[in-house]
Design a protein around this motif. Structure first.
Motif, short mmCIF file in Angstrom:
data_model
loop_
_atom_site.label_atom_id
_atom_site.label_comp_id
_atom_site.label_asym_id
_atom_site.label_seq_id
_atom_site.Cartn_x
_atom_site.Cartn_y
_atom_site.Cartn_z
N GLY A 345 0.81 -1.21 0.00
CA GLY A 345 0.00 0.00 0.00
C GLY A 345 0.84 1.26 0.00
O GLY A 345 0.56 2.21 -0.73
N GLN A 346 1.89 1.27 0.80
CA GLN A 346 2.76 2.42 0.85
C GLN A 346 3.50 2.61 -0.47
O GLN A 346 3.66 3.75 -0.96
CB GLN A 346 3.79 2.27 1.98
CG GLN A 346 4.58 3.52 2.27
CD GLN A 346 3.71 4.71 2.62
OE1 GLN A 346 2.84 4.62 3.48
NE2 GLN A 346 3.91 5.84 1.95
N ALA A 347 3.90 1.49 -1.09
CA ALA A 347 4.59 1.56 -2.38
C ALA A 347 3.66 2.11 -3.46
O ALA A 347 4.06 2.91 -4.30
CB ALA A 347 5.10 0.18 -2.78
N VAL A 348 2.39 1.69 -3.41
CA VAL A 348 1.42 2.17 -4.39
C VAL A 348 1.15 3.65 -4.21
O VAL A 348 1.01 4.41 -5.17
CB VAL A 348 0.11 1.35 -4.29
CG1 VAL A 348 -1.00 2.00 -5.11
CG2 VAL A 348 0.34 -0.07 -4.76
N ALA A 355 -6.33 4.98 -7.11
CA ALA A 355 -6.47 3.77 -6.30
C ALA A 355 -7.32 2.71 -6.99
O ALA A 355 -7.03 1.51 -6.91
CB ALA A 355 -7.07 4.13 -4.94
N LEU A 356 -8.38 3.13 -7.68
CA LEU A 356 -9.30 2.17 -8.29
C LEU A 356 -8.66 1.41 -9.45
O LEU A 356 -9.17 0.36 -9.86
CB LEU A 356 -10.57 2.88 -8.78
CG LEU A 356 -11.51 3.37 -7.68
CD1 LEU A 356 -12.67 4.17 -8.28
CD2 LEU A 356 -12.04 2.19 -6.87
N LEU A 383 -5.17 -9.20 -2.87
CA LEU A 383 -4.05 -8.26 -2.79
C LEU A 383 -4.50 -6.84 -2.51
O LEU A 383 -3.74 -6.03 -1.98
CB LEU A 383 -3.25 -8.30 -4.09
CG LEU A 383 -2.61 -9.65 -4.47
CD1 LEU A 383 -1.87 -9.54 -5.79
CD2 LEU A 383 -1.68 -10.12 -3.36
N THR A 384 -5.73 -6.51 -2.86
CA THR A 384 -6.21 -5.13 -2.74
C THR A 384 -6.90 -4.84 -1.41
O THR A 384 -6.79 -3.74 -0.89
CB THR A 384 -7.18 -4.81 -3.90
OG1 THR A 384 -6.56 -5.12 -5.14
CG2 THR A 384 -7.56 -3.34 -3.89
N ALA A 385 -7.63 -5.82 -0.89
CA ALA A 385 -8.41 -5.59 0.33
C ALA A 385 -7.58 -5.01 1.48
O ALA A 385 -8.05 -4.10 2.18
CB ALA A 385 -9.10 -6.88 0.76
N THR A 390 -5.54 2.17 3.75
CA THR A 390 -4.37 2.96 3.40
C THR A 390 -4.64 3.90 2.24
O THR A 390 -4.22 5.07 2.23
CB THR A 390 -3.18 2.05 3.04
OG1 THR A 390 -2.96 1.14 4.12
CG2 THR A 390 -1.93 2.84 2.78
N LEU A 391 -5.37 3.39 1.22
CA LEU A 391 -5.63 4.17 0.01
C LEU A 391 -6.89 5.02 0.12
O LEU A 391 -7.18 5.82 -0.78
CB LEU A 391 -5.77 3.24 -1.20
CG LEU A 391 -4.54 2.38 -1.53
CD1 LEU A 391 -4.86 1.42 -2.66
CD2 LEU A 391 -3.35 3.26 -1.90
N GLY A 392 -7.64 4.85 1.21
CA GLY A 392 -8.89 5.60 1.35
C GLY A 392 -9.92 5.19 0.30
O GLY A 392 -10.72 6.00 -0.18
N MET A 393 -9.93 3.92 -0.06
CA MET A 393 -10.79 3.40 -1.13
C MET A 393 -12.12 2.92 -0.56
O MET A 393 -12.16 2.28 0.49
CB MET A 393 -10.08 2.25 -1.84
CG MET A 393 -10.84 1.65 -3.03
SD MET A 393 -10.09 0.09 -3.57
CE MET A 393 -8.41 0.59 -3.95
#
Length: 458
Positions: A345-348, A355-356, A383-385, A390-393
């Protein structure tokens, strides 16, 4: 090498091994997923004990959310298939839509039938209707079949209780009713665009069945051959099919019950009836009710042994799907428990991409690599959940983006691609691309655009 880099390296190595084992060896995807989970955890720095515990608990937790529902859905679907209810649904929609709208009728038939019936099975069951409509109207059987296949594919990927979206809902911790409703809303634009494409494709891929019904041949489009169907009763003897009420009820009633329960919880209703609504509206009980309706409504012409044999045969096919679903949960648990999710998440975040796009790209890449939409959805959601906070998704939007990626890239390693080509006589690679592959690009792209538009309101 710092710890975060080591974690991300473990994840990418695990995914690379998963793809290699699934594509180049005799090892089944289920075993490959477990091996990938082991590599992700151990290379990422987690202890042997932590990694093994994550694999077993992740497997059990995932199936506890979806296993029973998948089993019930398959049992209900086999009764719809064997009783003729799927054919009745098709006949009903063809009559409802009327003249020169056969693509829309077949698309909607596939859309509804694929909720309890696996898409490849639904395509085989309903293909005779598409071929009969082609003979009666003069339209391309390939275009009509593609409309049917598209409807089947959209609900197969977006709407529970099919295994892929049901697993996505469980991994993202989303209410099943909300997943159904959002999945339906998200698929409306791609469905409309896809049906328009199928109507256009009638001229480009003009395939018709031979008089003896043994082969399908490509020819030149002739507008004088195209006519509207006036009497759908010529396709099947309607007196031998179950009624529309009995055919639709096993699908519609559970959906209504689940929606009612979700609405009651969302609006925080109070009263003595709420516990009862919570009971009958839970996905498990709602699917039990739907299955009972199919057995005692549609299966009344079958004896007890016949019904039980059909159900036992159907559950044999779903066993491997459950194993793959559980193994996907194992990988997800390793990603979460080992801290790989936080590192990723931090790397992304540092890449500054929307994010989407993350779950969409992961699902699309897995679909390209492995061919299976269910495996692509499970892996992408897994992998996304962990990145949602972190991403505010919005979890619902993340789930829809995941499903949009799972629709894409229907090509050589997709079993549905070959089932369609075989049924409708498409042998040339260029024709195959314009049919199943192109429609997957259209559905995926329009669905992703729909998700981005929805993000402004959710």
């Amino acid at each position: 090498m710092d710890q975060s880099t080591q974690m991300i390296l473990g994840l990418f190595l695990g995914i690379a091994v998963l793809i290699f084992l699934s594509m180049k060896t005799k090892i089944h995807t289920f075993i490959a997923l477990i091996i990938a989970a082991l590599i992700t955890g151990l290379v990422g720095g987690a202890s042997v004990t932590t990694t093994l515990e994550s694999i077993t608990t992740g497997f059990g937790k995932t199936l506890s959310n979806s296993g029973i529902i998948i089993g019930l859905g398959v049992m209900m679907g086999i009764v719809l298939e064997k009783s003729g209810a799927a054919q009745r649904i098709a006949m009903t929609f063809i009559k409802l839509f009327g003249k020169n709208k056969e693509e829309w009728a077949l698309g909607l038939t596939g859309y509804l039938v694929s909720i309890p019936v696996f898409s490849d099975s639904g395509l085989v069951i309903l293909t005779p209707i598409a071929k009969a409509l082609s003979k009666l109207t003069g339209k391309s059987v390939a275009a009509l079949g593609l409309a049917l296949a598209t409807g089947l594919q959209l609900t197969h990927v977006f709407v529970p209780p099919t295994p892929g979206p049901l697993t996505v809902a469980g991994i993202f911790d989303i209410d099943v009713g909300a997943m159904i409703l959002t999945g339906v809303i998200t698929t409306i634009p791609p469905f409309i665009v896809s049906m328009l494409y199928c109507k256009w494709l009638n001229k480009k891929l003009y395939f018709t069945e031979s008089e003896d019904g043994l082969t399908i041949e490509k020819g030149e489009y002739r507008s004088d051959l195209i006519k509207s169907i006036d009497d759908v009763s010529t396709i099947y003897n309607e007196s031998e099919l179950p009624s529309s009420f009995l055919s639709f009820a096993p699908i519609i009633v559970p959906i209504i019950l689940i929606f009612l329960n979700s609405l009651a919880n969302f609006l925080e209703w109070e009263g003595a009836a709420i516990p009862f609504i919570n009971l009958i509206g839970s996905p498990i009980v709602a699917l039990i009710i739907g299955t009972l309706l199919s057995i005692y409504g549609l299966g009344k012409g079958m004896d007890r042994k016949e019904v039980l044999n059909h159900m036992e045969d159907s559950t044999k096919a779903v066993g491997m799907i459950m194993l793959i679903t559980g193994a996907g949960g194992s990988l997800g648990a390793v990603v979460r428990d080992s801290g790989v999710g936080d590192a990723l998440g931090q790397a992304v975040l540092n890449t500054h991409i929307p994010a989407l796009l993350i779950p969409f790209v992961i699902a699309a890449l897995m679909r390209i690599a492995l061919g299976s939409a269910t495996v692509a959805l499970t892996t992408a959601a897994t992998l996304t959940a962990p990145l949602v906070v972190t991403l505010g998704m919005n979890p619902l939007l993340g789930a829809m983006a995941t499903c949009a990626g799972g629709v894409s890239f229907s090509y050589f390693n997709d079993s549905g691609f070959w089932v369609f080509n075989g049924l409708y006589g498409l042998k040339d690679i260029k024709d195959q691309f314009w049919a199943k592959t192109m429609i997957s690009f259209i559905g995926s792209g329009v669905a992703l655009l729909t998700v981005f538009i929805m993000s402004f309101f959710l």
